[in-house]
Design a protein around this motif. Structure first.
Motif, PDB file in Angstrom:
ATOM      1  N   ALA A 114       0.854  -1.190   0.000  1.00  0.00           N
ATOM      2  CA  ALA A 114       0.000   0.000   0.000  1.00  0.00           C
ATOM      3  C   ALA A 114       0.884   1.233   0.000  1.00  0.00           C
ATOM      4  O   ALA A 114       1.999   1.209   0.549  1.00  0.00           O
ATOM      5  CB  ALA A 114      -0.926   0.023   1.213  1.00  0.00           C
ATOM      6  N   SER A 115       0.413   2.290  -0.615  1.00  0.00           N
ATOM      7  CA  SER A 115       1.143   3.551  -0.595  1.00  0.00           C
ATOM      8  C   SER A 115       0.278   4.621   0.043  1.00  0.00           C
ATOM      9  O   SER A 115      -0.954   4.594  -0.061  1.00  0.00           O
ATOM     10  CB  SER A 115       1.561   3.966  -2.008  1.00  0.00           C
ATOM     11  N   VAL A 116       0.938   5.550   0.715  1.00  0.00           N
ATOM     12  CA  VAL A 116       0.267   6.668   1.381  1.00  0.00           C
ATOM     13  C   VAL A 116       0.989   7.944   0.973  1.00  0.00           C
ATOM     14  O   VAL A 116       2.222   8.005   1.004  1.00  0.00           O
ATOM     15  CB  VAL A 116       0.323   6.497   2.914  1.00  0.00           C
ATOM     16  N   GLY A 123      -1.090  16.713  -6.665  1.00  0.00           N
ATOM     17  CA  GLY A 123      -0.013  15.779  -6.928  1.00  0.00           C
ATOM     18  C   GLY A 123      -0.152  14.443  -6.235  1.00  0.00           C
ATOM     19  O   GLY A 123       0.677  13.547  -6.432  1.00  0.00           O
ATOM     20  N   CYS A 124      -1.191  14.290  -5.427  1.00  0.00           N
ATOM     21  CA  CYS A 124      -1.348  13.034  -4.679  1.00  0.00           C
ATOM     22  C   CYS A 124      -1.584  11.835  -5.597  1.00  0.00           C
ATOM     23  O   CYS A 124      -0.987  10.774  -5.401  1.00  0.00           O
ATOM     24  CB  CYS A 124      -2.515  13.160  -3.685  1.00  0.00           C
ATOM     25  N   SER A 125      -2.458  11.998  -6.578  1.00  0.00           N
ATOM     26  CA  SER A 125      -2.812  10.861  -7.430  1.00  0.00           C
ATOM     27  C   SER A 125      -1.609  10.352  -8.216  1.00  0.00           C
ATOM     28  O   SER A 125      -1.403   9.138  -8.339  1.00  0.00           O
ATOM     29  CB  SER A 125      -3.940  11.249  -8.396  1.00  0.00           C
ATOM     30  N   ALA A 126      -0.810  11.278  -8.747  1.00  0.00           N
ATOM     31  CA  ALA A 126       0.367  10.876  -9.517  1.00  0.00           C
ATOM     32  C   ALA A 126       1.375  10.144  -8.631  1.00  0.00           C
ATOM     33  O   ALA A 126       1.966   9.132  -9.034  1.00  0.00           O
ATOM     34  CB  ALA A 126       1.018  12.099 -10.155  1.00  0.00           C
ATOM     35  N   THR A 127       1.566  10.646  -7.412  1.00  0.00           N
ATOM     36  CA  THR A 127       2.511  10.019  -6.488  1.00  0.00           C
ATOM     37  C   THR A 127       2.003   8.665  -6.022  1.00  0.00           C
ATOM     38  O   THR A 127       2.765   7.701  -5.900  1.00  0.00           O
ATOM     39  CB  THR A 127       2.758  10.940  -5.284  1.00  0.00           C
ATOM     40  N   PHE A 128       0.710   8.581  -5.775  1.00  0.00           N
ATOM     41  CA  PHE A 128       0.059   7.329  -5.380  1.00  0.00           C
ATOM     42  C   PHE A 128       0.274   6.260  -6.453  1.00  0.00           C
ATOM     43  O   PHE A 128       0.668   5.132  -6.167  1.00  0.00           O
ATOM     44  CB  PHE A 128      -1.426   7.609  -5.168  1.00  0.00           C
ATOM     45  N   ASP A 129       0.052   6.620  -7.705  1.00  0.00           N
ATOM     46  CA  ASP A 129       0.258   5.681  -8.815  1.00  0.00           C
ATOM     47  C   ASP A 129       1.727   5.281  -8.936  1.00  0.00           C
ATOM     48  O   ASP A 129       2.045   4.115  -9.195  1.00  0.00           O
ATOM     49  CB  ASP A 129      -0.211   6.299 -10.133  1.00  0.00           C
ATOM     50  N   GLU A 130       2.606   6.244  -8.782  1.00  0.00           N
ATOM     51  CA  GLU A 130       4.045   5.980  -8.891  1.00  0.00           C
ATOM     52  C   GLU A 130       4.485   4.924  -7.883  1.00  0.00           C
ATOM     53  O   GLU A 130       5.191   3.958  -8.232  1.00  0.00           O
ATOM     54  CB  GLU A 130       4.812   7.287  -8.648  1.00  0.00           C
TER      55      GLU A 130
END
Length: 205
Positions: A114-116, A123-130
């Motif tokens: 899981a990522s948080v 920018g949260c969605s891009a970082t979450f996907d990354e």
């Protein structure tokens, strides 16, 4: 059950730590052990693609990454938590994950990931996907929540005011606990999925 949590923030008591604290409290209530490793303030260099890890069984740079490798192998799940910098994760965390996943040869199949992510605004969605891509290339199922796993706050402590974000963390920890326990039961009864011999298809012959 044990979850390894990587805090990719350079700040010990920042908003990322607040999100992680909410996870830890919920995991404990679910009977799941946690270990939080604060790596965002460590001096971790990136992978240089020397491939010495295939020969040594560990990364050639004997630092925090090799210490985390043993903890990762013994864990049932991994959470990578990061502040958002330019719609991306902290570079130190990325360097750590690149080397951690590439240099470890143990089977990660059915360890839960899981990522948080934590940001002031965007920018949260891009970082979450990354961050999730490390799990999806490693046969690791991803634990989900009621929303994308993001918490908002800029100044230290502001994340405490993001009621929805903190609820998302609690839901994530509950879902991840359930998933890890379910996988453990499934492994006991059915074993892990059968694997085929890897076929690497390259574009240049």
């Amino acid at each position: 059950m044990k979850v390894l949590i990587l805090n990719g923030s350079p700040h010990t008591n920042g908003n990322t730590a607040i999100a992680i604290s909410e996870l830890v409290k919920t995991f404990e209530a679910q009977g799941v052990e946690t270990e939080v490793c604060h790596i965002g303030n460590k001096d971790i260099r990136g992978c240089i693609a020397c491939r010495k890890c295939a020969e040594l069984g560990r990364c050639v740079f004997n630092d925090t990454v090799n210490e985390l490798a043993e903890k990762f192998e013994q864990s049932d799940g991994l959470i990578a938590a990061s502040p958002v910098y330019y719609a991306s994760a902290n570079a130190t965390l990325i360097a750590c994950l690149d080397r951690l996943f590439f240099s470890t040869g143990f089977d990660k199949t059915m360890k839960v990931g899981a990522s948080v992510v934590v940001a002031r605004r965007g920018g949260c969605s891009a970082t979450f996907d990354e961050l999730n891509k490390y799990f999806t290339i490693s046969n690791m199922p991803i634990a989900s929540s009621q929303y994308w796993n993001s918490v908002h706050g800029r100044e230290p402590g502001e994340a405490n005011s993001d009621a929805e974000g903190l609820q998302t963390m609690r839901t994530l920890a509950k879902n991840m606990s359930f998933l890890m326990k379910s996988i453990a039961l499934g492994r006991e009864k059915y074993g892990l999925p059968e694997k085929e011999t890897w076929q690497g298809t390259h574009f240049i012959r």
